[in-house]
Design a protein around this motif. Sequence first.
Motif, short mmCIF file in Angstrom:
data_model
loop_
_atom_site.label_atom_id
_atom_site.label_comp_id
_atom_site.label_asym_id
_atom_site.label_seq_id
_atom_site.Cartn_x
_atom_site.Cartn_y
_atom_site.Cartn_z
N LEU A 198 -25.90 5.29 14.72
CA LEU A 198 -25.30 5.98 15.84
C LEU A 198 -26.36 6.89 16.45
N GLU B 6 -27.01 9.59 19.50
CA GLU B 6 -26.46 10.41 20.59
C GLU B 6 -27.54 10.76 21.61
N CYS C 59 -23.13 7.99 22.99
CA CYS C 59 -23.48 7.58 21.63
C CYS C 59 -23.43 6.07 21.56
N TRP D 23 -15.97 12.61 17.94
CA TRP D 23 -17.01 13.61 18.19
C TRP D 23 -16.66 14.87 17.40
N THR E 149 -20.75 1.82 23.36
CA THR E 149 -21.03 3.22 23.62
C THR E 149 -19.73 4.03 23.69
N CYS F 107 -21.72 12.35 16.90
CA CYS F 107 -20.91 11.15 17.05
C CYS F 107 -20.62 10.60 15.65
N GLY G 23 -23.93 10.16 13.40
CA GLY G 23 -25.17 10.28 14.13
C GLY G 23 -25.91 11.52 13.69
#
Length: 124
Positions: free
Chosen positions: A4, A6, A22, A36, A78, A96, A115
């Motif tokens: 992931l 971002e 992301c 998120w 995304t 993310c 992420g």
Amino acid sequence: QVQLVESGGGLVQTGGSLRLSCVVSGRAFSTYSLSWFRQAPGKERETVGAISRNGLNTYYTDSVKGRFTVSRDNAKNTVYLQMNSLKPEDTANYYCAASTRYYIAKESGDIDYWGKGTLVTVSS
């Protein structure tokens, strides 16, 4: 391997807007519930918003309702976080996250992949 990544963070003035993106790779994107989270200095990580696998259901924490919108584009792998009317208290690292759960993932314990985060700073 699931990754992931971002992007879109930065410095913005109070009342301004940012859109975080992301990109998720490594597995069929549509099989993930996406979320998120954010973590401000000295504070615990909190859920900001989340979206279901099919994009039809969303969740937002009370402090961002009416200002933030989570959306996803399954064709682009995304997920987005549109942030409007930003406040200094929105300053944080934004992460993310992806979950293989069939429900919207609101808790850190539901997350399978994270992420590395992107920093959002809102100046007063």
